[in-house]
Design an enzyme around this catalytic site. Sequence first.
Site, short mmCIF file in Angstrom:
data_model
loop_
_atom_site.label_atom_id
_atom_site.label_comp_id
_atom_site.label_asym_id
_atom_site.label_seq_id
_atom_site.Cartn_x
_atom_site.Cartn_y
_atom_site.Cartn_z
N LYS A 10 0.83 -1.20 0.00
CA LYS A 10 0.00 0.00 0.00
C LYS A 10 0.88 1.26 0.00
O LYS A 10 2.10 1.18 0.20
CB LYS A 10 -0.92 -0.04 1.22
CG LYS A 10 -1.90 -1.23 1.21
CD LYS A 10 -2.84 -1.16 2.41
CE LYS A 10 -3.82 -2.33 2.41
NZ LYS A 10 -4.83 -2.22 3.51
N TYR A 50 -12.38 -3.19 -3.39
CA TYR A 50 -13.00 -3.19 -2.07
C TYR A 50 -14.52 -3.09 -2.17
O TYR A 50 -15.15 -2.36 -1.40
CB TYR A 50 -12.45 -2.04 -1.22
CG TYR A 50 -11.09 -2.30 -0.60
CD1 TYR A 50 -10.74 -3.56 -0.09
CD2 TYR A 50 -10.15 -1.28 -0.49
CE1 TYR A 50 -9.49 -3.78 0.48
CE2 TYR A 50 -8.90 -1.49 0.09
CZ TYR A 50 -8.58 -2.74 0.58
OH TYR A 50 -7.35 -2.97 1.17
N PHE A 58 -16.09 4.26 6.90
CA PHE A 58 -14.67 4.61 6.79
C PHE A 58 -14.13 4.49 5.37
O PHE A 58 -12.93 4.62 5.15
CB PHE A 58 -13.83 3.78 7.77
CG PHE A 58 -14.04 2.29 7.69
CD1 PHE A 58 -13.40 1.53 6.72
CD2 PHE A 58 -14.89 1.64 8.59
CE1 PHE A 58 -13.59 0.16 6.63
CE2 PHE A 58 -15.08 0.26 8.51
CZ PHE A 58 -14.44 -0.48 7.53
N ARG A 86 -1.46 -14.32 4.23
CA ARG A 86 -2.31 -13.69 5.27
C ARG A 86 -1.63 -13.83 6.65
O ARG A 86 -1.63 -12.89 7.44
CB ARG A 86 -3.70 -14.33 5.31
CG ARG A 86 -4.56 -14.11 4.07
CD ARG A 86 -5.08 -12.71 3.93
NE ARG A 86 -5.94 -12.30 5.02
CZ ARG A 86 -6.61 -11.13 5.03
NH1 ARG A 86 -6.51 -10.28 4.01
NH2 ARG A 86 -7.34 -10.80 6.06
N THR A 92 -5.50 -7.24 10.60
CA THR A 92 -5.78 -5.91 10.03
C THR A 92 -5.33 -4.76 10.94
O THR A 92 -4.74 -3.79 10.47
CB THR A 92 -7.30 -5.78 9.78
OG1 THR A 92 -7.75 -6.92 9.05
CG2 THR A 92 -7.61 -4.51 9.00
N ARG A 103 2.68 -6.52 9.34
CA ARG A 103 1.95 -5.44 10.01
C ARG A 103 2.45 -5.24 11.45
O ARG A 103 2.59 -4.11 11.91
CB ARG A 103 0.45 -5.75 9.96
CG ARG A 103 -0.13 -5.54 8.55
CD ARG A 103 -1.50 -6.17 8.40
NE ARG A 103 -2.16 -5.74 7.16
CZ ARG A 103 -3.33 -6.21 6.74
NH1 ARG A 103 -3.96 -7.13 7.45
NH2 ARG A 103 -3.87 -5.76 5.62
N ASN A 112 -5.79 9.70 10.20
CA ASN A 112 -6.64 10.26 9.15
C ASN A 112 -7.72 9.29 8.67
O ASN A 112 -8.00 9.19 7.49
CB ASN A 112 -5.81 10.69 7.93
CG ASN A 112 -4.72 11.66 8.33
OD1 ASN A 112 -4.92 12.47 9.22
ND2 ASN A 112 -3.58 11.58 7.69
N ASN A 117 -1.75 -0.13 7.00
CA ASN A 117 -1.18 -1.41 7.43
C ASN A 117 -0.32 -2.08 6.36
O ASN A 117 -0.22 -3.30 6.31
CB ASN A 117 -2.28 -2.33 7.97
CG ASN A 117 -3.42 -2.48 6.98
OD1 ASN A 117 -3.30 -2.09 5.82
ND2 ASN A 117 -4.53 -3.05 7.42
N HIS A 120 -1.66 -5.73 1.51
CA HIS A 120 -2.93 -6.41 1.26
C HIS A 120 -2.64 -7.81 0.78
O HIS A 120 -1.61 -8.05 0.16
CB HIS A 120 -3.73 -5.67 0.18
CG HIS A 120 -4.87 -6.49 -0.36
ND1 HIS A 120 -6.10 -6.53 0.27
CD2 HIS A 120 -4.95 -7.33 -1.42
CE1 HIS A 120 -6.89 -7.37 -0.41
NE2 HIS A 120 -6.22 -7.85 -1.44
N GLU A 131 -9.46 -10.83 -7.60
CA GLU A 131 -8.52 -9.71 -7.54
C GLU A 131 -7.46 -9.79 -8.64
O GLU A 131 -7.07 -8.76 -9.20
CB GLU A 131 -7.90 -9.65 -6.13
CG GLU A 131 -8.94 -9.27 -5.08
CD GLU A 131 -8.47 -9.42 -3.63
OE1 GLU A 131 -7.28 -9.73 -3.40
OE2 GLU A 131 -9.31 -9.20 -2.74
N1 LIG Z 1 -10.43 3.21 9.35
C1 LIG Z 1 -10.72 1.93 9.19
N2 LIG Z 1 -10.15 1.26 8.17
C2 LIG Z 1 -10.44 -0.06 8.05
C3 LIG Z 1 -11.35 -0.72 8.93
N3 LIG Z 1 -11.46 -2.01 8.55
C4 LIG Z 1 -10.66 -2.13 7.47
N4 LIG Z 1 -10.04 -0.98 7.16
C5 LIG Z 1 -9.10 -0.74 6.05
O1 LIG Z 1 -9.59 -1.43 4.90
C6 LIG Z 1 -8.67 -2.48 4.54
C7 LIG Z 1 -9.46 -3.68 4.06
O2 LIG Z 1 -10.20 -4.20 5.12
P1 LIG Z 1 -10.30 -5.77 5.36
O3 LIG Z 1 -10.44 -6.47 4.05
O4 LIG Z 1 -11.35 -5.99 6.38
O5 LIG Z 1 -8.89 -6.13 6.07
P2 LIG Z 1 -7.59 -6.87 5.50
O6 LIG Z 1 -8.07 -7.97 4.60
O7 LIG Z 1 -6.87 -7.38 6.72
O8 LIG Z 1 -6.76 -5.84 4.79
C8 LIG Z 1 -7.84 -2.73 5.79
O9 LIG Z 1 -6.60 -3.30 5.54
C9 LIG Z 1 -7.72 -1.33 6.34
O10 LIG Z 1 -6.73 -0.58 5.63
C10 LIG Z 1 -11.94 0.05 10.00
O11 LIG Z 1 -12.73 -0.45 10.81
N5 LIG Z 1 -11.58 1.36 10.07
MG LIG Z 2 -9.40 -7.90 2.95
#
Ligand SMILES: Nc1nc2c(ncn2[C@@H]2O[C@H](COP(=O)(O)OP(=O)(O)O)[C@@H](O)[C@H]2O)c(=O)[nH]1
Ligand SMILES: [Mg+2]
Length: 138
Positions: A10, A50, A58, A86, A92, A103, A112, A117, A120, A131
Amino acid sequence: MQEQTFFMIKPDGVKRGLVGKVLGRLENRDFRIEDLQMRMITRELLEAHYADLVDKSFFEGIATFMMSGPVVTGIASGPDVIKSWRTMMGVTDPVLALPGTIRGDFARAQENGAIQNIVHGSDSPESARREIQIWFGK
Ligand SMILES: Nc1nc2c(ncn2[C@@H]2O[C@H](COP(=O)(O)OP(=O)(O)O)[C@@H](O)[C@H]2O)c(=O)[nH]1
Ligand SMILES: [Mg+2]
């Protein structure tokens, strides 16, 4: 099982000069980097990628963060690479990500409105196929 996953470094990972370290971790585990491209994310690509998060409160925070600079996208292959990547990424939330994971070792706390993190990774074989199609058209 031999499989492919989609991964991304990222904008925070690219800005902080962590591209080599992240790719090195894949190579350390003997996963093969099959494709690699640095690019800016368009709104269209982000919403496709996404799709399950577009309606979240968010999402605008994520959009601002994810389009704040170039990302490095790639395809990695190897046995059980989807789950392995993963595990290597860590969870996350950087507060909960264990030391030793990408991470857990590198991510900063939320800023912000976006969780920054570093990386992905596809979360299932279906996500990986989806994807890889979105980002590499194959
Ligand atoms: N601010 C905020 N960002 C989030 C949240 N959940 C997810 N994100 C962001 O969106 C990305 C995608 O979410 P997700 O697929 O649930 O998590 P990942 O698969 O671990 O990356 C995450 O890596 C974060 O950058 C949240 O509750 N708050
Ligand atoms: Mg994800």
